[in-house]
Design a protein around this motif. Structure first.
Motif, PDB file in Angstrom:
ATOM      1  N   ASN A   1       0.849  -1.185   0.000  1.00  0.00           N
ATOM      2  CA  ASN A   1       0.000   0.000   0.000  1.00  0.00           C
ATOM      3  C   ASN A   1       0.883   1.233   0.000  1.00  0.00           C
TER       4      ASN A   1
ATOM      5  N   SER B   1      -0.940   7.988  -2.372  1.00  0.00           N
ATOM      6  CA  SER B   1      -0.993   8.512  -3.741  1.00  0.00           C
ATOM      7  C   SER B   1       0.081   9.578  -3.927  1.00  0.00           C
TER       8      SER B   1
ATOM      9  N   THR C   1      -9.476   0.259 -10.083  1.00  0.00           N
ATOM     10  CA  THR C   1      -9.653   1.578 -10.681  1.00  0.00           C
ATOM     11  C   THR C   1     -10.909   1.584 -11.537  1.00  0.00           C
TER      12      THR C   1
ATOM     13  N   HIS D   1      -9.339   8.962  -6.964  1.00  0.00           N
ATOM     14  CA  HIS D   1      -8.077   9.690  -6.898  1.00  0.00           C
ATOM     15  C   HIS D   1      -8.174  10.914  -5.987  1.00  0.00           C
TER      16      HIS D   1
ATOM     17  N   ALA E   1      -7.836   9.609  -2.523  1.00  0.00           N
ATOM     18  CA  ALA E   1      -6.442   9.198  -2.308  1.00  0.00           C
ATOM     19  C   ALA E   1      -5.552  10.417  -2.093  1.00  0.00           C
TER      20      ALA E   1
ATOM     21  N   GLN F   1      -5.757   4.693  -0.182  1.00  0.00           N
ATOM     22  CA  GLN F   1      -4.363   4.492  -0.553  1.00  0.00           C
ATOM     23  C   GLN F   1      -4.300   3.677  -1.837  1.00  0.00           C
ATOM     24  N   TRP F   2      -3.179   3.805  -2.537  1.00  0.00           N
ATOM     25  CA  TRP F   2      -2.942   2.959  -3.697  1.00  0.00           C
ATOM     26  C   TRP F   2      -2.539   1.568  -3.217  1.00  0.00           C
ATOM     27  N   HIS F   3      -3.112   0.566  -3.855  1.00  0.00           N
ATOM     28  CA  HIS F   3      -2.748  -0.824  -3.558  1.00  0.00           C
ATOM     29  C   HIS F   3      -2.129  -1.428  -4.802  1.00  0.00           C
ATOM     30  N   VAL F   4      -0.899  -1.926  -4.667  1.00  0.00           N
ATOM     31  CA  VAL F   4      -0.140  -2.439  -5.799  1.00  0.00           C
ATOM     32  C   VAL F   4       0.129  -3.919  -5.579  1.00  0.00           C
TER      33      VAL F   4
ATOM     34  N   TYR G   1       2.972  -2.054 -12.119  1.00  0.00           N
ATOM     35  CA  TYR G   1       2.936  -0.720 -11.520  1.00  0.00           C
ATOM     36  C   TYR G   1       3.971   0.194 -12.178  1.00  0.00           C
TER      37      TYR G   1
ATOM     38  N   LEU H   1      -3.423  -0.707 -10.721  1.00  0.00           N
ATOM     39  CA  LEU H   1      -3.658   0.081  -9.512  1.00  0.00           C
ATOM     40  C   LEU H   1      -5.031  -0.229  -8.946  1.00  0.00           C
TER      41      LEU H   1
ATOM     42  N   PHE I   1      -7.454   0.407  -5.143  1.00  0.00           N
ATOM     43  CA  PHE I   1      -7.585   1.351  -4.040  1.00  0.00           C
ATOM     44  C   PHE I   1      -8.002   0.611  -2.777  1.00  0.00           C
TER      45      PHE I   1
END
Length: 854
Positions: free
Chosen positions: A110, A113, A191, A202, A205, A211-214, A220, A240, A242
Motif C-alpha cells: 500500500n 498517492s 480503478t 483519486h 487518495a 491508498q494505492w494498492h499495488v 505498476y 492500480l 484502491f
C-alpha cells in the motif's frame, strides 16, 4: 530523490515559492536550491537543457562510466546532498505502510498517492490555510486528467457530473469497503471505468482517505511510465487498486466532500473548518455574503483579506466604498498579508488584482429615478454583461471554470441606504427601502460572483439582509472595555445556505505576522480529526531510558556529565512508542528534565520474537515540542544540550554510527487570559507545520499543567480543554508526557507536623482524569530520609524516588529507581529490595513524605 526536483530552481526565481526550497533550522535538513543552482548564469548548457526538460541534472550520462566523468562530478553540484523537505515527505510515505507489509513477506504493498505527497509539498508549512491553493491546483489537474468537470448552470454539458453522481458513487464506494461476510472490510477496489468514480477515487487518495494498492510491481512500473493517473488502456489501469487507509476511523461527510469538489477553497487558516472545505456557490454560480459588525470589528479588513488571499486564483476584486480612500485601503492590505503569500509566483506584487471605486456623496439634485443606489444598480448590470462576455470567450473545448468569476465588495451598505433616504422624500419609508434592497440583491445575483456586503451593527435593514444573503457573518470585538483582559475578536457564522458549515462563534485575528486567520471552535476541529483512528502504544518500538542506571558510588557531584558507567535495571518498565505518560510529584523534583530525558532518548525497534531491541540503530531522530506553562525556551534548551551528552554515554554502541542530537521547539505561555481555542490551535498548528515540513514531532511535553489553575483563568474555567487536547494527540503517531506538581508547604521531615497543601485541590479532578487516560504513570517524590536505611546516608538525601504506578501491556514493576535532578541520571538503589520506600511506614511518631496516591 532530490535530483528529480532540481528543475524547480529554474522554474521559480529566488525568493518565490520559498516553501519549495527552504530547509527547517534543525535536524540537518538541506535546502533544495544549492549554491550552484543560485548561479544560473554559470550553468553548463547541457545541464540547463536537462532542467528545462524537467529531467535530473545527470540525465543522459552513461551509468557505467558516470562516476569517472567530469560531467558527472559537475552535475553533482546541482543536487542537494542531504535530506530536503520533498525527500523527507516522500521518505515518510514508506516508513509505516511499505516497511510493515514487506516485513510480513507480502509482495503487495500500500502506498500513499503521489498526489497526496504533492498536496503536502504545495502547502506552506507555516501557513496551513495555503492548502487551499494546493487543493484547487490538484482538483483542476484531476479534472483535466480524467476529463470531467462539475456541473454548473450555463456550463458545457459534455463530461460534467452532478452532486447526485457524487452521492451515488460515494454510496457505492462505502458499501464496497464496509465489513462483509467474505471480505470483512479488507477488499480492494479496482480503478473505476466510469470517470466520476475514477475522479472520486483519486480525489480521496489525494486526501489520504484511500491508498494505492499495488499487487504487481512490474505492472505498476508500466503504469507510472505511462505518466497519466487514469490511462485510457484498461491494462495499465488494472495495475492500480484502491484500499482504505489503515488509519481511517470513519468516512468523511458527503457534504464536506461536495464543498471541496464544487466550492471555492479559502486560503485562510481555519477557513477550511468554518466552511467545511470551501464556499459553495448557488446553482447560478453566485454567492451573496453579508458581514455585520460595529466600528473597528474588522469588516473592511476581512473583505480586503478575502480578495488578496484569493488573488492567486486569478480572481479580480472590485472594492466599492463611500467611506475610505483608495490609498488608505491599499495601505491596509499590506498588514493583512503574510510575507509567504506575497512570495507566491501567482501573487501580483503591484496589486493589480484589485480595483477601487469611491461612491460619490449624495447630491441635492438626486431624484428617486437618479440617485446613488439607482446608478449603482445600473453599473452592476453593465458589469454583468462584461463578465458574461469574458466567460463566452473561453472557447468551446474542454473548459474548467474558475471557482469564482470575481469578487465584488460593497463596503458600508448602511451608509448607502441612509444617503439614498436623505435624497428622496419617499426613500425614508420602510417599504421603499426594502424594495430597493431587493433590487440591489437581485442585481448582484446576476453578477454570478462572490458579493460581499458590509453593514454596521445597528442598521435596521440587517434582519432583512440576513434573510436575503446566502452567507451571514457577524463580527464583534469583545473585552475592549474590561481592564486587564486582552481584546478578543470573534466571528459568528450564522448560516451558509447552500452547504455544510461550522455554525457558531469562533475566534478571529486580523493583525500579526500570520495575517488574517480564524480560530475555529475546538469541537469542530475534533470532528475533523475523528476521521482518524486513535493510536495505541506501539510495542514494536520502545525506549529503555528508565532502565539505564548507574551506581551512587560512581556518581560524584562535581563529575563531568557523561563520564558514568551505565547498566540495565529491570525495576522500571520499558516505554512504548505513542504512549501517554504522566509524571506526578512534589515540587523541585526535576520533572521537566525527567520528561525531556525520556522524550529525547532514542527509540529502538523490536526485531525478534524474544522482544530484544536492536541497540545498533534507532527508529528515527527524536523531535520534541514542549508546551510550557512554567519556563522559557532557553531553560529547556540548556537541559536538552546536557542530556544529549549523557545519552552518548548511556548508548555508546549507538553514538558511533548514529550521532544523537537535539531537536527541540518550545511554546511558552505567559500568565494571562489565554483562550482555550488559542491553546488548542497553537499546539495543533505546530504539529501540522512539522508534518508538512516532512519532519514531524515524536513527542509532546506539556510541562507544568498544575500552573493552569493559578495563572490561566480562562483555561481553568473551560474544563473540557484537556480531554480535548489529549484526544486530539491520540490521533497522531506521537508520545505525550505531562508533568504535574502537587504543591505543599514542607515541614521538617523529622517532626510530627504534617505538610500543608497550598493548591486548594482544584487540580485534583484533572490529575485523576490524567491518571485514568495515561498508559504510564510515575510518582516522583523525595527519598524518605526518615527510613533507617537512609537516615545516616546524606549522599542519598538529594535524590528522588521514581515509582511506577501503572504500565500498559506489561507487569507493573515492584521496584523503583532513584533520580538525580542535578546530574539528570537514574541511580540504582543499593537497598532494594530490602527497602521499598513507598511501601514501608516510618517509625512511630515520625512524619512520612507525602504520597497522594496512598
Amino acid at each position: 530523490m532530490n535530483k528529480h526536483f532540481s528543475w524547480l530552481a529554474l522554474e521559480y526565481p529566488e525568493g518565490i515559492n520559498r516553501h519549495f526550497f527552504d530547509a527547517p533550522p534543525a535536524n540537518n535538513f538541506y535546502p533544495l536550491r544549492t549554491k550552484a543552482l543560485r548561479a544560473l548564469g554559470k550553468m553548463p548548457d547541457w545541464i540547463r537543457h536537462n532542467l528545462e526538460a524537467r529531467q535530473p541534472p545527470d540525465y543522459g550520462l552513461p551509468k557505467d562510466q558516470s562516476n569517472a566523468t567530469a560531467k558527472y562530478e559537475d552535475s553533482r553540484r546541482y543536487l542537494s546532498g542531504g535530506p530536503t523537505r520533498i525527500s523527507q515527505l516522500i521518505r515518510r510515505t514508506f516508513e509505516e505502510d511499505v516497511n510493515a507489509v514487506i516485513a510480513g513477506g507480502s509482495t503487495a504493498i500500500n502506498l500513499r498517492s503521489v498526489l497526496s505527497i504533492v498536496y503536502d509539498f504545495l502547502t506552506m508549512p507555516d501557513m496551513p490555510g495555503s492548502q487551499a491553493y494546493a487543493l484547487l491546483a490538484l482538483r483542476n489537474h484531476l479534472f483535466t486528467e480524467i476529463g470531467v468537470v462539475p456541473y454548473f448552470e450555463g456550463g458545457k454539458k459534455d463530461d460534467d457530473f452532478k452532486i447526485t453522481d457524487i452521492e451515488a458513487s460515494l454510496s457505492s464506494m462505502w458499501t464496497y469497503f464496509r465489513p462483509r461476510y467474505l471480505s470483512e472490510g479488507q477488499g480492494k477496489q479496482a480503478t473505476a471505468k466510469k470517470k466520476v468514480m475514477a475522479f472520486l477515487q483519486h480525489f480521496l487518495a489525494m486526501k489520504g482517505i484511500l491508498q494505492w494498492h499495488v499487487k504487481d510491481l512490474k505492472a505498476y512500473e508500466a503504469y507510472l511510465a505511462n505518466g497519466h493517473l487514469w490511462p485510457r488502456e484498461k491494462k495499465l489501469r488494472s495495475a492500480l487498486e484502491f484500499d482504505k487507509s489503515p488509519f481511517l476511523n470513519k468516512w468523511p461527510e458527503t457534504g464536506e466532500l461536495i464543498n471541496e469538489i464544487w466550492g471555492l477553497p479559502l486560503p485562510i487558516r481555519g477557513a477550511d473548518t468554518l466552511f467545511r472545505g470551501g464556499l459553495k456557490f448557488s446553482s447560478r454560480q453566485g454567492l451573496i455574503t453579508a458581514i455585520h459588525g460595529g466600528p473597528g470589528s474588522g469588516k473592511t479588513s476581512l473583505a480586503l483579506a478575502l480578495g488578496v488571499y484569493l488573488a492567486p486564483f486569478g480572481i479580480r476584486t472590485l472594492f466599492i466604498s463611500g467611506e475610505e480612500d483608495e490609498q488608505d485601503l491599499r495601505n491596509k492590505i499590506g498588514g493583512l498579508v503574510p510575507d509567504q503569500v506575497r512570495r507566491l509566483d501567482r501573487m501580483d506584487p503591484a496589486g493589480d488584482w484589485i480595483d477601487f471605486y469611491h461612491l460619490p456623496p449624495p447630491s441635492e439634485t438626486d431624484s428617486p429615478e437618479n440617485n446613488v443606489l439607482t446608478r449603482l444598480i445600473e453599473q452592476f448590470a453593465l458589469l454583468t454583461n462584461k463578465l458574461n462576455s469574458n466567460t463566452e470567450s473561453e472557447g468551446d473545448g474542454f473548459y474548467i471554470p474558475k471557482p469564482c468569476r470575481a469578487i465584488i465588495v460593497l463596503d458600508g451598505v448602511h451608509d448607502l441606504f441612509v444617503a439614498t433616504a436623505t435624497s428622496d422624500d419617499q426613500g425614508s419609508s420602510a417599504n421603499t427601502q426594502i424594495r430597493r434592497l431587493y433590487q440591489l440583491i437581485e442585481a448582484q445575483k446576476q453578477l454570478q460572483a462572490l458579493v460581499i456586503l458590509t453593514t454596521g451593527q445597528e442598521w435596521e435593514g440587517n434582519a432583512r439582509l440576513d434573510y436575503l444573503a446566502e452567507v451571514t457573518l457577524h463580527l464583534s470585538h469583545e473585552s475592549v472595555s474590561e481592564y486587564g483582559a486582552k481584546p478578543d475578536r470573534r466571528i459568528r457564522l450564522c448560516k451558509a445556505r447552500h452547504q455544510l458549515c461550522a455554525a457558531g462563534t469562533h475566534g478571529l485575528q486580523i493583525a500579526g505576522a500570520k495575517g488574517v486567520r480564524f480560530s475555529p471552535q475546538i469541537n469542530y476541529q475534533l470532528d475533523r480529526r475523528s476521521l482518524w483512528k486513535m493510536r495505541i502504544p506501539d510495542k514494536r518500538r520502545i525506549k529503555t531510558v528508565l532502565q539505564q542506571v548507574t551506581q551512587i558510588g560512581l556518581l560524584k557531584p562535581n563529575q563531568g556529565k557523561g563520564n558514568c558507567i551505565f547498566r540495565e535495571n529491570r525495576h522500571v518498565p520499558r516505554l512504548f512508542a505513542n504512549s501517554h505518560i504522566f509524571l506526578n510529584g512534589e515540587g523541585s523534583g526535576g520533572k521537566a528534565a525527567l520528561a525531556l530525558k525520556i522524550a529525547l532518548a532514542p527509540s529502538f525497534a523490536i526485531e525478534n520474537a524474544a522482544g530484544a531491541p536492536d541497540f545498533k540503530k534507532t527508529v528515527r531522530d527524536e523531535k520534541v515540542l514542549v508546551v510550557s506553562f512554567l519556563y522559557p525556551k532557553e531553560y529547556y534548551e540548556q537541559i536538552a544540550s546536557d542530556l544529549v551528552v549523557l545519552h552518548r554515554a548511556e548508548y555508546p554502541q549507538l553514538e558511533k554510527k548514529h550521532p544523537l542530537k537535539t531537536n527541540l521547539e518550545v511554546i511558552h505561555f505567559y500568565p494571562g487570559h489565554l483562550k482555550p481555542n488559542d491553546l488548542y490551535n497553537r499546539i495543533e498548528w505546530a504539529l501540522d507545520e512539522a508534518e508538512l515540513m516532512g519532519d514531524p514531532y515524536t513527542c509532546v511535553i506539556i510541562d507544568g499543567i498544575h500552573n493552569v489553575f493559578l495563572q490561566f483563568p480562562e483555561i481553568e474555567r473551560y474544563r473540557l480543554i484537556w480531554p480535548q487536547i489529549y484526544n486530539s494527540l491520540r490521533s497522531r503517531l506521537i508520545m505525550t508526557i505531562t508533568t504535574h506538581t502537587t504543591l505543599f508547604m514542607p515541614q521538617s521531615v523529622f517532626s510530627g507536623e504534617s505538610a500543608t497543601r497550598v493548591d486548594d485541590s482544584r487540580s485534583e479532578p484533572l490529575r485523576h482524569a490524567l491518571v485514568q487516560k495515561s498508559d504510564f504513570v510515575f510518582e516522583i517524590d523525595r527519598i524518605p530520609i526518615w527510613h533507617p536505611n537512609y537516615q545516616n546516608k546524606p549522599d542519598y538525601w538529594g535524590y528522588f524516588v521514581v515509582k511506577t504506578l501503572s504500565a500498559i501491556n506489561q507487569p507493573i514493576p515492584n521496584g523503583h529507581v532513584l533520580w538525580s535532578r542535578e546530574q539528570m541520571v537514574f541511580v540504582e538503589d543499593e537497598y532494594y529490595p530490602s527497602c521499598n520506600p513507598t511501601n514501608n511506614k516510618p517509625p512511630e511518631g515520625e512524619q512520612p513524605q507525602i504520597d497522594m496516591f496512598t
